[in-house]
Design an enzyme around this catalytic site. Structure first.
Site, PDB file in Angstrom:
ATOM      1  N   SER A 602     -14.102 -99.797 -99.299  1.00 18.50           N
ATOM      2  CA  SER A 602     -14.583 -98.678 -98.482  1.00 18.50           C
ATOM      3  C   SER A 602     -13.822 -98.678 -97.164  1.00 18.50           C
ATOM      4  O   SER A 602     -13.722 -99.699 -96.485  1.00 18.50           O
ATOM      5  CB  SER A 602     -16.092 -98.794 -98.253  1.00 18.50           C
ATOM      6  N   GLY A 604     -14.266 -96.217 -94.605  1.00 21.18           N
ATOM      7  CA  GLY A 604     -14.876 -95.344 -93.610  1.00 21.18           C
ATOM      8  C   GLY A 604     -14.376 -93.922 -93.723  1.00 21.18           C
ATOM      9  O   GLY A 604     -14.334 -93.345 -94.824  1.00 21.18           O
ATOM     10  N   ASP A 634     -23.469 -98.654 -99.607  1.00 23.84           N
ATOM     11  CA  ASP A 634     -24.411 -98.887-100.706  1.00 23.84           C
ATOM     12  C   ASP A 634     -24.465 -97.678-101.632  1.00 23.84           C
ATOM     13  O   ASP A 634     -24.560 -97.820-102.861  1.00 23.84           O
ATOM     14  CB  ASP A 634     -25.800 -99.189-100.145  1.00 23.84           C
TER      15      ASP A 634
END
Length: 705
Positions: A602, A604, A634
């Site tokens: 990930s 952002g 998540d």
């Protein structure tokens, strides 16, 4: 209570044409005497569609539904004597019909006296044919002495549990039949004691003689080879039926302040009911209904849902609380039928009773619930959960007093967040892990609300509180994570056993978040090997020492199938800075070639990177104006697993995962928006493919080093 029965409220030698006429006659007696509003007669008829009012031995007790108790002016009963009998339930005929008007739980006293009459068949036969009204009045006014303790030893058996009855209407025929159904599955003798009165738990008549009202303290005891299992199952049934009883509580009912839990189980109870247990089946159905209900509500509320579709969703939601449907399903479960078959058959029967133009809605809902019941659950593991206190600030200024724009508390922890998102997506989810007993209630309410199967392992102490400071100006979140509880070896081993059991029916297992004090860094590595031994795929999302320990070595059996670090966590694993996308791709490829099928990073606002054996893909989400990034990672994990369970792969799976993460930014707390919103977001996600350079990483070994 003073039983309000007079000779004027008894009609002898009646001959109603059918059950409906009999109920109308007894309602007329009550109305003429001023006990009820005439409209309560319709409520008594409606009750017959919801529950069985036939006791046994020719006695029926028609009464209204709880929401109509405002139509009862004062408590009383009326009696219709039908010597020839009138067909009431199947082939059963009612010869003694006692109409009950009760404003609260006074009817329990009526049931107690009636059930004592049921135990005196000779006297009951006389009442069926007597020409003396006063004999009937006297029989129902008699208050029999308390039951003596059964012969053969003490009042209670050696294995026992104490419970407080929290049924708003007390113990009446409907829940009593559920108690009996559970008790009869065991060889053990089972007793229920209320004060000095004793009942055989395998006899509904005996149970009703207890006259147990709301708040009654009962002792459940058993004797026999399966006594402990019998106690555990019966207490679970008592607690499970509490939900339906509270749903049908009289208007204005308020639980007593500080009321203790419905059941305190013995220490040697089983960890859970077997797969053929009606209680477990009932819980599975309840969870499926709640997931479908939440899914329909979210989709109906979406601005992308048109008015016609919204109306369809609303009509389907009505049937989630359709009592005849739920009654039929419950009866089949209590008879031992498999939950899928019980639901399918109950829908099939109920469809015949509804208007023709409504059948398609009920059938569609039935199929939706069936799909929910048939799903293998995703098991999420949260070893170090937290109550998340999220504080939103216009701009965080360190060293100064900050005025919060908003604040909220949620049951949190990475695995719990993943579970909530998966459930919102419409998937079956089981939550397990470790949970502090002292403040478990907030989590238990959350699990119940979201339709999550709660299999958490309790530990001493409180679950920690984590503070999340959301800076709206910088679009950054600062986490303040407080220390965890301390876990001993017994709790860790209990969790291992729980996971070993759950693996037998799991679609995926998701290991998320940090490890609490006392749990070794290699715990996730051990659990991964344990799950792989049963052929279950494992996803891992952790950091620090737990991440390093989980990814050490090259033994494929102990490495996850999917891992999701963020850029900083990947840098910690790689031991170097990864300033460019090319650097991130190279490190992710190194990790993938150690034997992990999917590495998701990930990034952002830069999106998310998925590296598989043949290709790397970068997903770029559309820019969003506002939203906290809390829980987005998540949601990314949940979305990728959900996509693969739907059969998606490659570009399509990553697009769906990033859509879930992006759409999550607009939702407060651990949740996803409606499916239509996720679909719309997925259509805007851009996928860029990246060719992978050749690598000199050593090949994966087949065994542990």
């Amino acid at each position: 209570m003073a039983l309000l029965l007079t000779p004027a409220l008894v009609r002898l030698n009646a001959g109603p044409a059918d059950k409906k006429a009999a109920i109308a006659d007894v309602a007329a007696l009550l109305a003429e005497a001023g006990f009820i509003d005439p409209a309560y007669g319709d409520s008594m008829l409606a009750r017959e569609d919801q529950a069985n009012t036939y006791l046994s031995h020719g006695v029926a007790i028609p009464h209204g539904i709880p929401k109509d108790r405002h139509l009862v002016k004062k408590t009383g009963i009326a009696v219709l004597q039908v010597p020839a009998g009138v067909t009431w339930l199947g082939e059963e005929k009612a010869r003694f019909i006692v109409g009950i008007a009760a404003q609260n739980d006074e009817h329990i006293a009526v049931l107690r006296r009636l059930t004592r009459l049921l135990g005196d068949e000779a006297r009951l036969e006389r009442l069926f044919v007597t020409g003396d009204v006063n004999e009937i009045v006297a029989a129902l006014a008699d208050e029999a002495p308390a039951a003596a303790a059964p012969a053969g030893g003490g009042v209670d058996f050696s294995v026992k549990a104490e419970i407080v009855l929290d049924y708003p209407s007390g113990l009446h025929a409907r829940p009593a039949s559920g108690w009996v159904g559970t008790a009869k599955r065991f060889n053990a003798q089972l007793r229920i004691r209320h004060g000095n009165e004793i009942a055989n738990a395998k006899s509904m008549v005996s149970l009703l003689q207890l006259g147990a009202e709301y708040g009654a303290r009962l002792t459940v005891s058993a004797e026999g080879d399966d006594a402990s299992d019998a106690i555990a199952a019966l207490c679970a049934t008592i607690a499970e039926l509490s939900h339906a009883e509270k749903a049908n509580a009289p208007a204005g009912f308020r639980p007593a302040a500080g009321a203790p839990p419905v059941a305190a189980l013995p220490a040697n109870r089983r960890t859970g009911p077997g797969p053929d247990d009606p209680v477990a089946a009932g819980r599975a159905l309840e969870l499926a209904l709640r997931r479908v209900e939440r899914h329909l509500a979210r989709d109906a509320a979406s601005p992308l849902t048109d008015a016609v579709t919204r109306e369809v969703f609303a009509r389907r939601q009505v049937y989630l609380g359709h009592l005849p449907l739920l009654q039929r399903a419950s009866a089949r479960l209590l008879s031992g039928q498999h939950v899928v078959d019980a639901w399918r058959d109950a829908v099939g029967e109920t469809v015949q009773d509804v208007a023709a133009n409504a059948r398609s809605d009920l059938q569609a809902l039935g199929e939706q619930v069936l799909l929910a019941l048939k799903q293998k659950p995703v098991v999420t593991v949260t070893c170090n959960p937290a109550i998340d206190l999220t504080v939103t600030l216009p701009a965080l200024r360190t060293g100064e007093v900050n005025l919060a724009a908003d604040a909220g508390r949620n049951a949190g922890g990475k695995g719990i967040n993943v579970a909530a998102c998966l459930a919102d997506y419409g998937l079956a989810v089981t939550v397990t892990g470790l949970l502090g007993r002292d403040n478990a209630a907030v989590f238990e309410r959350f699990f119940d609300d979201r339709g999550l199967d709660n299999r958490m392992v309790g530990v001493d102490g409180e679950t920690r509180i984590n503070i999340k400071l959301v800076d709206e100006q910088r679009r950054q979140t600062t986490d303040l994570n407080l220390p965890s509880f301390t876990v001993d070896a017994d709790a860790q081993q209990a969790l291992e056993r729980e996971l070993d059991t759950l693996a037998g029916n799991a679609a995926w297992v998701v290991l998320s978040g940090s490890l609490p004090i006392g749990v070794p860094a290699g715990f996730y590595r051990f659990i991964t090997a344990l799950m792989h031994a049963q052929g279950v795929k494992v996803a891992l999302d952790t950091s620090g020492e737990a991440l390093r320990a989980s990814l050490s070595g090259t033994a494929s059996a102990a490495l996850p199938d999917l891992v999701k670090p963020n850029r900083r966590e990947l840098e910690q694993w790689a031991g170097r800075a990864l300033p460019t996308l090319a650097d991130v791709v190279a490190a992710a490829q190194e990790l993938q070639q150690r034997g992990i099928a999917q590495v998701v990073v990930s990034l952002g606002e830069e999106g998310a990177l998925l590296v598989e054996a043949d290709l790397a893909r970068l997903a770029l989400a559309p820019a969003l104006a506002t939203g906290s990034t809390v829980g987005a990672g998540d949601a990314l994990v949940a979305g990728l697993i959900a996509a693969q369970l739907e059969g998606r792969c490659g570009d399509d799976a990553l697009r769906r995962a990033v859509a879930c993460a992006s759409a999550k930014l607009a939702v407060v707390g651990p949740a996803l928006p409606a499916q239509a919103d996720i679909d719309a977001m997925a259509a805007r996600v851009e996928i860029r493919r990246i060719d992978l350079p050749s690598s000199h990483v050593a090949p994966v070994h087949a065994t542990e080093e």
